[in-house]
Each structure stands twice: as structure tokens, then as C-alpha cells.
Write a protein that holds these residues in place. Structure first.
Motif, PDB file in Angstrom:
ATOM      1  N   ASP A 166     -12.216   5.634   1.286  1.00 13.37           N
ATOM      2  CA  ASP A 166     -11.456   5.980   2.486  1.00 13.37           C
ATOM      3  C   ASP A 166     -12.224   5.555   3.743  1.00 13.37           C
ATOM      4  OD1 ASP A 166      -9.972   7.124   4.531  1.00 13.37           O
ATOM      5  OD2 ASP A 166      -9.597   8.983   3.432  1.00 13.37           O
ATOM      6  N   TYR A 195      -6.864  -0.021   2.247  1.00  8.26           N
ATOM      7  CA  TYR A 195      -7.191   1.165   1.449  1.00  8.26           C
ATOM      8  C   TYR A 195      -5.987   1.654   0.653  1.00  8.26           C
ATOM      9  CZ  TYR A 195      -8.256   6.057   0.408  1.00  8.26           C
ATOM     10  OH  TYR A 195      -8.428   7.279  -0.216  1.00  8.26           O
ATOM     11  N   LYS A 243      -6.609   2.138  -3.188  1.00  9.27           N
ATOM     12  CA  LYS A 243      -7.216   3.425  -3.499  1.00  9.27           C
ATOM     13  C   LYS A 243      -6.956   3.791  -4.943  1.00  9.27           C
ATOM     14  CE  LYS A 243      -3.343   6.112  -1.597  1.00  9.27           C
ATOM     15  NZ  LYS A 243      -2.984   7.120  -0.582  1.00  9.27           N
TER      16      LYS A 243
END
Length: 267
Positions: free
Chosen positions: A214, A262, A266
Motif C-alpha cells: 500500500d 496498487y 494488491k
């Protein structure tokens, strides 16, 4: 006439000896190649490890290795997908933790990364380590040390490549190399310029994002760094790093782009 030809030759070398930094697109001076600078870098890195207490076998040390490998793999894949594979040609990624109170980390050409134990409490966790790791990996990908060495060689009239420079003045060439990779404290030859540091912040934010970390942790890390350094930080014009407030502002400006990476990556 001879002087004019010399100037034209010099300008021609500078124009011809340019490379482009991935993602940022900035043009940079590059009169030497990885095949020349990487062996010097690897020798110097090994020398540092020999002279230091390496604690990579600890829990924090393994965290540094795991984060480093994850980011390096993600970056290598990204470069391959975007036709930048040549950037890491000859790289031999290595990640070590060194026992020292210094709040620092660094990366030599070719992906040779070292963290000091003093920075680990500020990192706090794996994502905090990824903030620093992304930044250091970015220095390697952007070839900032090679750029610094190229600038130093040009400034000293060493234009014939590394081997020629070693033949002309081996002592000076070695000094330029050590200063380029961060050894030596002269204000005039800081490890990296503030522009390079900000570029490493920008790329590092993206690199940690594509590795699934993150990026919103980056400003938080610099808030902690700012609190740690309060009252002890030198004026920015004497520092290799821009002030934390400036970095945080820039990182927040770049956050929307990083979050796009991201959200795609992720885990």
C-alpha cells in the motif's frame, strides 16, 4: 578552430551518451555502461559486508530479504512488459541488514542493497520496509550512481570510457566512483542530488505499489522520519535528501497514480 572542434566533439559526446529513466522519462548522462561499473560496485559491496556486522539471519534481516525480492521481481516483470529489460542487464540483486545505529539504507549499482538496523524501528513493519526498499531499488533502476559517475568523469575531462579513464588517472577515477556510490563526504559530490532523491521517491512509490504494498504508507513513514529527526536534521541545502515535508507533499501528489498500480496488483 581546434578549440571549436573540441567543443563540438564534447557536445557530441554528451548528446550521444544519454539514456532515459524508465517511468519518469528523464534524460540522463551515461558515458559508461553497466558492464564497466557493475564489477566495481560488486567488489565495493562485498568489501562493506566484510567490514560490517551482517545480521541478515535475524527476523528483521529476513524481512529485508523478502521485501527486496518481492519488489525486485515485480519491477523486473514490469520492465520486461514495457520493453525496458536492458535496464537490469547484469544485475545481481542482493539484500542485507547491517547492525548499526545509523538511520539509513542504500543501494549500489546492480541492485546491491543494504539496510541498517537503525532504520528498522521507523519502518515498523513490512510495508514500511517496502517504502524504503522501493526508494533504494529505484536508485538502481534509474542508474543514479552511473549518472553521478558520468557527471564526475565529464567534469574532470575523462571522456573515453571507464577503462580509458582508469588508464589516464586510476586514483581520480576510483575517487569519482566511490563518491558516486556514496562514499566520501564532500558537499560538492553528495551521494545523490535532491532531484534524484525525489525521482527515487516517485519511482519507489510505484515500485512498492506494483509489488502489492500500500503506497499510502509512504507519507506515514516520512512523518515518522520527520519526528525522529526533529531538531537534528541539517539544513536542506547541505543534505542529500529533501526535507520530509517536501517529500510528503510530493508523495501525496503522486498518490493517485500509485494507487492505480496498487489496486491492480494488491494481494
Amino acid at each position: 578552430m581546434f578549440k571549436k572542434l573540441t567543443v563540438l566533439l564534447f557536445l557530441g559526446i554528451l548528446v550521444y551518451s544519454c539514456a532515459k529513466v524508465p517511468l519518469s522519462g528523464r534524460r540522463q548522462l551515461s558515458i559508461i555502461g553497466n558492464t564497466e561499473i557493475l564489477p566495481l560496485s560488486y567488489d565495493q559491496y562485498n568489501q562493506v559486508l566484510k567490514e560490517s556486522k551482517v545480521v541478515t539471519n535475524t527476523a528483521d534481516g529476513q524481512k529485508v530479504i523478502n521485501v527486496g525480492r518481492r519488489i525486485a521481481a515485480a519491477v523486473e516483470n514490469y520492465l520486461k512488459e514495457n520493453n525496458y529489460s536492458e535496464v537490469t542487464e547484469g544485475f545481481a540483486w542482493e539484500f542485507n541488514l547491517i547492525e548499526s545505529d545509523q538511520v539509513n539504507a542504500w543501494c549500489m549499482p546492480g541492485g546491491k542493497v543494504a539496510f541498517y538496523t537503525g532504520i528498522m524501528p521507523i519502518c515498523e513493519d513490512e510495508t514500511g520496509v517496502a517504502v524504503v526498499m522501493g526508494h533504494e531499488v529505484a536508485h538502481a533502476i534509474a542508474n543514479h550512481a552511473r549518472e553521478r559517475m558520468s557527471q564526475g568523469m565529464v567534469a574532470n575531462g575523462l571522456l573515453g570510457g571507464l577503462q580509458a579513464a582508469m588508464g589516464q588517472n586510476p586514483s581520480l577515477t576510483q575517487t569519482i566512483f566511490l563518491q558516486a556510490v556514496g562514499f566520501g563526504g564532500q558537499v560538492g559530490m553528495l551521494k545523490f542530488s535532491r532531484d534524484q532523491e525525489l525521482e527515487a521517491d516517485q519511482l519507489g512509490l510505484i515500485f512498492m505499489s506494483i509489488a502489492g504494498y500500500d503506497p499510502r504508507e509512504a507519507p506515514e513513514f516520512w512523518e515518522r522520519m520527520n519526528a525522529r529527526a526533529e531538531g537534528a536534521r541539517p539544513p536542506e541545502f547541505l543534505s542529500t535528501h529533501p526535507g520530509p515535508n517536501r517529500r510528503i507533499e510530493r508523495l501525496n501528489e503522486q498518490m493517485p497514480e500509485a494507487l492505480e498500480y496498487y489496486n491492480k496488483n494488491k494481494k
